[in-house]
Write an enzyme that holds these catalytic residues in place. Structure first.
Site, PDB file in Angstrom:
ATOM      1  CE  LYS A 153       2.863   7.022   1.246  1.00  0.00           C
ATOM      2  NZ  LYS A 153       3.089   6.652  -0.317  1.00  0.00           N
TER       3      LYS A 153
ATOM      4  CB  THR B 119      -0.074   6.709   3.735  1.00  0.00           C
ATOM      5  OG1 THR B 119      -0.676   6.322   2.394  1.00  0.00           O
ATOM      6  CG2 THR B 119       0.329   5.321   4.380  1.00  0.00           C
TER       7      THR B 119
ATOM      8  CG  PHE C  76      -5.147   6.747  -0.437  1.00  0.00           C
ATOM      9  CD1 PHE C  76      -4.417   7.541   0.054  1.00  0.00           C
ATOM     10  CD2 PHE C  76      -4.840   5.542  -0.846  1.00  0.00           C
ATOM     11  CE1 PHE C  76      -2.849   6.967   0.179  1.00  0.00           C
ATOM     12  CE2 PHE C  76      -3.732   4.936  -0.383  1.00  0.00           C
ATOM     13  CZ  PHE C  76      -2.580   5.810  -0.109  1.00  0.00           C
TER      14      PHE C  76
ATOM     15  CD  GLU D  22       3.397   2.693   3.151  1.00  0.00           C
ATOM     16  OE1 GLU D  22       2.109   2.484   3.390  1.00  0.00           O
ATOM     17  OE2 GLU D  22       3.403   3.267   1.751  1.00  0.00           O
TER      18      GLU D  22
ATOM     19  CG  ASP E 177       1.699   7.866  -6.411  1.00  0.00           C
ATOM     20  OD1 ASP E 177       2.200   7.400  -5.522  1.00  0.00           O
ATOM     21  OD2 ASP E 177       0.297   7.666  -6.275  1.00  0.00           O
TER      22      ASP E 177
END
Length: 322
Positions: A132, A156, A178, A96, A17
């Site tokens: 994403k 996400t 998350f 993303e 990450d």
């Protein structure tokens, strides 16, 4: 005994990450995931300066208004970073879409297709790229179309069970619930300063989603994200994938204790069930979850702030190069 990171890798695909090239080179994960916040942090490093310059030059060559060149340059930076990351890992990288497009299906589709096109122009195998997208109703609809086109997606900013159910029904390749941000909300709202790992609301949310998917035969990959401590990670050992920051990867590597597998597709069971979700039900169910409603909105705002700051850096470089 093998350290906990080595043990975890026998149960779960470990994803880095981070957008930090040096950290990815050090940890050599299977996959990597980026977002505007991670790219903003990484862009300050020496490794990103050539990428920034190249992105600006390519955008200027393409032409268009200053605003159009700016969006192309920031997308190009994300693609160049993704390309560099893919040179270091055997798996996939997530790139993303601008969070400001989270409530616009058509604009999300346009931007996602452009990202894939930019990767293709750089000679990257686009099967190694996940697009994403925020797990809003509009984002999920965009992902449904992209998946049908062969563009795999990572949904996400996922906080609620109904988001997860809708993503699976849409055929999304992967979701990123998350964990840590769910914990943050519950700590703030409860007045508590701690939850044991076994009671962590984020951990419980991901375990619930995982078991629902496996019990009902959904192929969507569950990748726990946004961890606050290694206890959360350990409680999700066995999850399809876990995306972990370099700091927590180091903690796991330094720990030589025994790690127990907590999740497994074998024998997974779930009492949850959803008929096909329409927009009204999705919005109602998500609205009923105060945590999910607040954290989704907050996440979009935070990514937007970092995207704008990243654009500021790109604009500044472009003005110097003019």
């Amino acid at each position: 005994m093998a350290n906990k990171l080595e043990q975890l890798k026998t149960m779960t695909t470990v994803v880095a990450d981070t957008g930090d090239i040096g950290a990815i080179a050090q940890w050599r994960p299977q996959d990597a995931t980026t977002n505007p916040s991670l790219l903003l942090k990484a862009a300050a490093s020496e490794a990103y300066r050539p990428m920034l310059a190249k992105a600006v030059a390519m955008a200027r060559k393409q032409g268009g208004s200053d605003a159009e060149q700016l969006t192309v340059a920031t997308d190009m930076l994300a693609v160049l970073a993704g390309q560099e990351i893919l040179n270091l890992i055997p798996g996939v990288v997530s790139t993303e879409v601008d969070a400001r497009l989270s409530f616009d299906t058509e604009a999300t589709l346009k931007r996602a297709r452009r990202l894939v096109e930019l990767y293709d122009q750089q000679g990257v195998d686009t099967r190694r790229v996940l697009i994403k997208i925020a797990a809003t109703w509009e984002g999920i609809r965009a992902a449904e179309i992209l998946e049908q086109e062969g563009i795999r997606c990572n949904l996400t900013l996922l906080f609620s069970f109904v988001q997860a159910a809708a993503c699976a029904q849409a055929g999304a390749f992967l979701i990123s619930p998350f964990v840590g941000r769910i914990l943050d909300w519950h700590l703030a709202s409860s007045g508590r300063d701690h939850f044991p790992a076994t009671e962590d609301p984020g951990v419980r949310s991901v375990a619930r989603i995982y078991n629902y998917y496996k019990a009902n035969g959904y192929s969507t990959v569950v990748m726990g994200a946004s961890f606050r401590n290694t206890g959360e990670i350990e409680m999700l050992a066995g999850c399809d994938r876990l995306t972990i920051s370099p700091a927590l990867l180091q903690e796991l590597q330094d720990d030589h204790g025994s790690l127990e597998q907590r999740l497994s597709a074998d024998g997974a069971s779930s009492q949850d069930g959803f008929s096909i979700l329409d927009e009204k039900r999705f919005r109602w169910e998500n609205n009923e979850d105060a945590m999910a409603t607040e954290k989704l909105a907050d996440g979009i705002r935070r990514f937007t702030v970092d995207q704008i700051e990243l654009e500021g850096q790109v604009r500044q470089l472009a003005s110097k190069a003019a």
